[in-house]
Structures are given as C-alpha cells and as structure tokens.
Write a protein that holds these residues in place. Structure first.
Motif, mmCIF file in Angstrom:
data_model
loop_
_atom_site.group_PDB
_atom_site.id
_atom_site.type_symbol
_atom_site.label_atom_id
_atom_site.label_comp_id
_atom_site.label_asym_id
_atom_site.label_seq_id
_atom_site.Cartn_x
_atom_site.Cartn_y
_atom_site.Cartn_z
ATOM 1 N N ILE A 257 -58.443 15.126 3.346
ATOM 2 C CA ILE A 257 -57.299 14.477 2.704
ATOM 3 C C ILE A 257 -57.439 14.541 1.183
ATOM 4 O O ILE A 257 -56.507 14.915 0.466
ATOM 5 C CB ILE A 257 -57.186 13.015 3.172
ATOM 6 N N GLU A 258 -58.587 14.166 0.708
ATOM 7 C CA GLU A 258 -58.821 14.134 -0.731
ATOM 8 C C GLU A 258 -58.665 15.514 -1.353
ATOM 9 O O GLU A 258 -58.025 15.680 -2.409
ATOM 10 C CB GLU A 258 -60.222 13.586 -1.005
ATOM 11 N N GLN A 259 -59.206 16.521 -0.716
ATOM 12 C CA GLN A 259 -59.108 17.885 -1.236
ATOM 13 C C GLN A 259 -57.650 18.336 -1.338
ATOM 14 O O GLN A 259 -57.235 18.948 -2.326
ATOM 15 C CB GLN A 259 -59.888 18.837 -0.332
ATOM 16 N N SER A 260 -56.863 18.014 -0.312
ATOM 17 C CA SER A 260 -55.463 18.423 -0.305
ATOM 18 C C SER A 260 -54.652 17.695 -1.364
ATOM 19 O O SER A 260 -53.870 18.310 -2.112
ATOM 20 C CB SER A 260 -54.855 18.171 1.089
ATOM 21 N N VAL A 261 -54.802 16.369 -1.453
ATOM 22 C CA VAL A 261 -54.002 15.596 -2.404
ATOM 23 C C VAL A 261 -54.359 15.960 -3.843
ATOM 24 O O VAL A 261 -53.477 16.009 -4.719
ATOM 25 C CB VAL A 261 -54.177 14.089 -2.149
ATOM 26 N N LYS A 262 -55.621 16.227 -4.106
ATOM 27 C CA LYS A 262 -55.993 16.640 -5.464
ATOM 28 C C LYS A 262 -55.389 17.992 -5.816
ATOM 29 O O LYS A 262 -55.139 18.284 -6.990
ATOM 30 C CB LYS A 262 -57.515 16.674 -5.587
ATOM 31 N N LYS A 263 -55.113 18.808 -4.808
ATOM 32 C CA LYS A 263 -54.468 20.100 -5.040
ATOM 33 C C LYS A 263 -52.970 19.942 -5.269
ATOM 34 O O LYS A 263 -52.408 20.522 -6.209
ATOM 35 C CB LYS A 263 -54.711 21.024 -3.843
ATOM 36 N N THR A 264 -52.304 19.148 -4.432
ATOM 37 C CA THR A 264 -50.844 19.049 -4.518
ATOM 38 C C THR A 264 -50.370 17.984 -5.511
ATOM 39 O O THR A 264 -49.282 18.107 -6.076
ATOM 40 C CB THR A 264 -50.250 18.706 -3.138
ATOM 41 N N GLY A 265 -51.146 16.918 -5.687
ATOM 42 C CA GLY A 265 -50.762 15.847 -6.605
ATOM 43 C C GLY A 265 -49.748 14.874 -6.049
ATOM 44 O O GLY A 265 -49.338 13.924 -6.729
ATOM 45 N N ARG A 266 -49.338 15.073 -4.793
ATOM 46 C CA ARG A 266 -48.335 14.194 -4.177
ATOM 47 C C ARG A 266 -48.699 13.985 -2.709
ATOM 48 O O ARG A 266 -49.257 14.876 -2.082
ATOM 49 C CB ARG A 266 -46.929 14.791 -4.296
ATOM 50 N N CYS A 267 -48.314 12.826 -2.165
ATOM 51 C CA CYS A 267 -48.691 12.517 -0.791
ATOM 52 C C CYS A 267 -47.628 11.665 -0.117
ATOM 53 O O CYS A 267 -47.163 10.669 -0.679
ATOM 54 C CB CYS A 267 -50.046 11.789 -0.766
ATOM 55 N N VAL A 268 -47.268 12.067 1.100
ATOM 56 C CA VAL A 268 -46.378 11.287 1.963
ATOM 57 C C VAL A 268 -47.112 11.049 3.277
ATOM 58 O O VAL A 268 -47.670 11.968 3.865
ATOM 59 C CB VAL A 268 -45.050 12.019 2.220
ATOM 60 N N VAL A 269 -47.107 9.801 3.710
ATOM 61 C CA VAL A 269 -47.763 9.408 4.953
ATOM 62 C C VAL A 269 -46.692 9.163 6.004
ATOM 63 O O VAL A 269 -45.700 8.471 5.747
ATOM 64 C CB VAL A 269 -48.612 8.139 4.752
ATOM 65 N N LEU A 270 -46.886 9.718 7.203
ATOM 66 C CA LEU A 270 -45.864 9.676 8.247
ATOM 67 C C LEU A 270 -46.461 9.150 9.550
ATOM 68 O O LEU A 270 -47.442 9.697 10.058
ATOM 69 C CB LEU A 270 -45.318 11.099 8.458
ATOM 70 N N HIS A 271 -45.906 8.057 10.072
ATOM 71 C CA HIS A 271 -46.281 7.619 11.422
ATOM 72 C C HIS A 271 -45.134 6.855 12.059
ATOM 73 O O HIS A 271 -44.253 6.342 11.374
ATOM 74 C CB HIS A 271 -47.574 6.789 11.431
ATOM 75 N N GLU A 272 -45.136 6.791 13.399
ATOM 76 C CA GLU A 272 -44.022 6.158 14.110
ATOM 77 C C GLU A 272 -44.209 4.670 14.332
ATOM 78 O O GLU A 272 -43.278 3.974 14.718
ATOM 79 C CB GLU A 272 -43.770 6.851 15.444
ATOM 80 N N ALA A 273 -45.412 4.148 14.119
ATOM 81 C CA ALA A 273 -45.651 2.722 14.275
ATOM 82 C C ALA A 273 -44.910 1.932 13.199
ATOM 83 O O ALA A 273 -44.483 2.479 12.175
ATOM 84 C CB ALA A 273 -47.149 2.432 14.199
ATOM 85 N N THR A 274 -44.776 0.638 13.421
ATOM 86 C CA THR A 274 -44.108 -0.206 12.438
ATOM 87 C C THR A 274 -44.810 -0.116 11.078
ATOM 88 O O THR A 274 -45.994 0.181 10.990
ATOM 89 C CB THR A 274 -44.089 -1.666 12.906
ATOM 90 N N ARG A 275 -44.059 -0.402 10.036
ATOM 91 C CA ARG A 275 -44.526 -0.140 8.678
ATOM 92 C C ARG A 275 -45.597 -1.124 8.193
ATOM 93 O O ARG A 275 -46.661 -0.711 7.738
ATOM 94 C CB ARG A 275 -43.321 -0.186 7.727
ATOM 95 N N THR A 276 -45.319 -2.416 8.302
ATOM 96 C CA THR A 276 -46.212 -3.415 7.722
ATOM 97 C C THR A 276 -47.560 -3.418 8.438
ATOM 98 O O THR A 276 -47.633 -3.577 9.653
ATOM 99 C CB THR A 276 -45.584 -4.808 7.801
ATOM 100 N N ALA A 277 -48.636 -3.223 7.666
ATOM 101 C CA ALA A 277 -50.002 -3.191 8.186
ATOM 102 C C ALA A 277 -50.243 -2.046 9.149
ATOM 103 O O ALA A 277 -51.215 -2.054 9.901
ATOM 104 C CB ALA A 277 -50.391 -4.523 8.826
ATOM 105 N N GLY A 278 -49.367 -1.038 9.135
ATOM 106 C CA GLY A 278 -49.619 0.166 9.915
ATOM 107 C C GLY A 278 -50.759 0.962 9.299
ATOM 108 O O GLY A 278 -51.200 0.693 8.171
#
Length: 334
Positions: A257-278
């Motif tokens: 994860i760290e290697q990829s984000v340092k390359k792209t500079g942007r990050c979106v997290v995607l999951h189907e569970a509810t948002r709060t405390a997911g």
C-alpha cells in the motif's frame, strides 16, 4: 473453476491430505452447504470428517475451538456472516486469546468460513459485511478473496495456519461478476467467472496484497467484490488507477500500500460495509500516517451507507462505478 468450485477443491485437497482436517456447519454435510461449497465431500470422506451442525453458531465456534485444542484442524462454516454474532464471544474471548493466555503453549488451528456481503437480495439478515469487527480482534486473521485462484490458495493457507482465521467469501462473486453490479452494461470488461485453478495443493500467502492493475494517477484499495468494481470503474472512466487487492485485511500488507500511494500521491478506499468505523477508516489512517508528505489530495472513502442493509434498494446501497467514478475524478482534481 468458479469460486464455489475452487473452495470445494480446497476442502477436498486438505481433507485428502491431512486426516486432522474436518469440515462442518449448518447443512454443510449431507446437503453440501447452502451455496454448495462442501457438496460431495461427506460422501467422499464420511460423516466423521464432514458433518452437519445444529443451528447454534456459538456451539459451532465453541466446538471448533475444542477440536483445534484437541489436535484437529476444523473448518467451520457459518451459513451467513450475519449469523456469526452468537459465536462472537467465543471468537473474541477464546479463539483469539488462547495462544497469548498460554504463553504459546497452545494454539487454535481453525478456520471459520462464511459467505458475506450483498448480491443476492438477502436484505438485512443475509447481506452484511462484518469484517471490521474481526479486524479489531487481537489474535484473529481475516481473509477475503476476490477470485477463484486466490480463494483456493488462501483457504488452504488458512487451514494450514496454526492460528484462527476468519475467511469471508463474497457471495456476490461466487459464480463470477455479472451485469447487475454496475449502472450500465459491463460485458466488455467483466472478468470471466471461471479462472485457471490448479487441481492440487498450492497456497496464496496470508498477508500479501496483489496489484491487480498498475497505474500512476491514483491508488484504489479494495478487497472481495469491490476489486471488480474498482477494475470496472477504472476501465469505463479511462482513469489510470492502480488497483490493489488486499486479499487479507489482518495481517495487512502495508508495504505494498505504502509503495503504491507514494507513487501515485492519491488514494481512494473502497468497501461495501457501512462507513462509520469500517475498515476503510483504518486504511485511511495508515495511509495518512505513512504517506502524508507524498499525498496530493485527502484520502477518500467510498463505502456502504450507515443504515441497515436494504432489500429493494440493494444496488443503490452497494458501491458501484456511479459512486466510485466521481470520487476518483474529484481526487484527481485536487
């Protein structure tokens, strides 16, 4: 194989390879499971190796813990992840703590596998995504595959692991992606529901993510069904996104994860569970802690809503390209 066939093959391989392995759960024996993951295995290995359990999830989990302490390697099925909560205390207070409370003298080599998430119009009691609860439990590993090859290799690795593993199977892709995932036809880029899966023994390491699409503009972190949503969105929107399939959320491959984000500079997290405390909140915090000076925009989460899972509005609740696409574009504008 599709994912159901791959998971069945993993059971078959391990039941044949190791006499300590047993599989059981509600309807998991004679009938072969609601989704047929254990179909044919009782006939092949007998009623002492593959058997049915009462509708008592606390009893199923407690029995599996006792079996594991005795020297067996149980693979216990909870018919739907929504019904795992009667066994919650057994998992949290017993399975996850035994190695620690015995100073390593005892371990619990057990797997609890369960279909999870939406996709079958099951409504509030057959569609939930409770993975964040178990990610919060010390001593529990949590695995969520996104494709047949990984599903088989990860399940074999989980059965061979000396510690307890929660294995959540995204029921929406049991038989492969289909057009209902998205807000428009997806035939040009939907993955084949079947994949090349070896017949014999192999493992996929627990705790190692996979970069399933390379890109330079933004990193998308996903697991289970959402990996397919991320790939479809990147394709239809023409976004140069790097998509990472986490495969396991505990242990987490933070290095990839760290290697990829340092390359792209942007990050979106995607999951189907509810948002709060997911689990997306944990991912967002980790990315911010480790990649802050490389970020060109805030980390964004695209998730399910903070409501009970709806029945008739399932497609609206489920994150798809209609919600992920605008989020990616907004991140790229910053």
């Amino acid at each position: 194989m599709n994912m159901i066939e791959a998971l069945n093959s993993a059971h078959d391989v391990m039941l044949g390879r190791d006499e300590a392995v047993v599989a059981f759960g509600e309807d998991a024996g004679y009938f072969g499971g609601v989704f047929r993951v254990t179909a044919g295995l009782q006939k092949k290995y007998g009623k002492t190796r593959v058997f049915d359990a009462p509708i008592a999830e606390g009893g199923i989990v407690g029995t599996a813990i006792g079996m594991a302490l005795y020297g067996l390697k149980p693979v216990a099925e909870i018919q739907f992840a929504d019904y795992i909560f009667p066994g919650f205390d057994q998992i949290f207070s017993e399975a996850g703590r035994i190695r620690y409370r015995t100073a390593g003298e005892w371990s619990v080599p057990m797997v609890i596998r369960s279909p999870y998430g939406g996709g079958i119009f099951g409504g509030q009691t057959h569609s939930q995504s409770p993975e964040a609860f178990f990610a919060h439990m010390p001593g529990i590993k949590t695995v969520i595959p996104s494709n047949p090859y990984d599903a088989k290799g990860l399940l074999i690795a989980a059965i061979e692991d000396p510690d307890p593993v929660l294995f959540f199977e995204p029921k929406r892709i049991y038989n492969g992606p289909f057009d209902g995932y998205y807000d428009r036809p997806v035939t040009p880029w939907a993955r084949d529901p079947r994949a090349e899966v070896p017949e014999g023994h192999y493992t996929v390491p627990i705790g190692k993510a996979a970069v399933v699409r390379e890109g330079e503009a933004v990193t998308v972190l996903a697991y289970g069904t959402m990996v397919h949503v991320a790939l479809a969105t990147a394709a239809v929107e023409g976004i140069d996104a790097e998509v990472i399939d986490l495969r396991t959320i505990v242990p987490l491959d933070i290095g990839t994860i760290e290697q990829s984000v340092k390359k792209t500079g942007r990050c979106v997290v995607l999951h189907e569970a509810t948002r709060t405390a997911g689990f997306g909140a944990e991912l967002s915090a980790l990315v911010q802690e480790r990649c802050f000076y490389h970020l060109e925009a805030p980390v964004v989460r695209v998730t399910g809503y903070d409501t009970p899972y709806p029945h008739s509005m399932e497609w609206d609740y489920f994150p798809g390209p209609a919600r992920l696409g605008p989020a990616l574009k907004a991140v790229l504008k910053d």
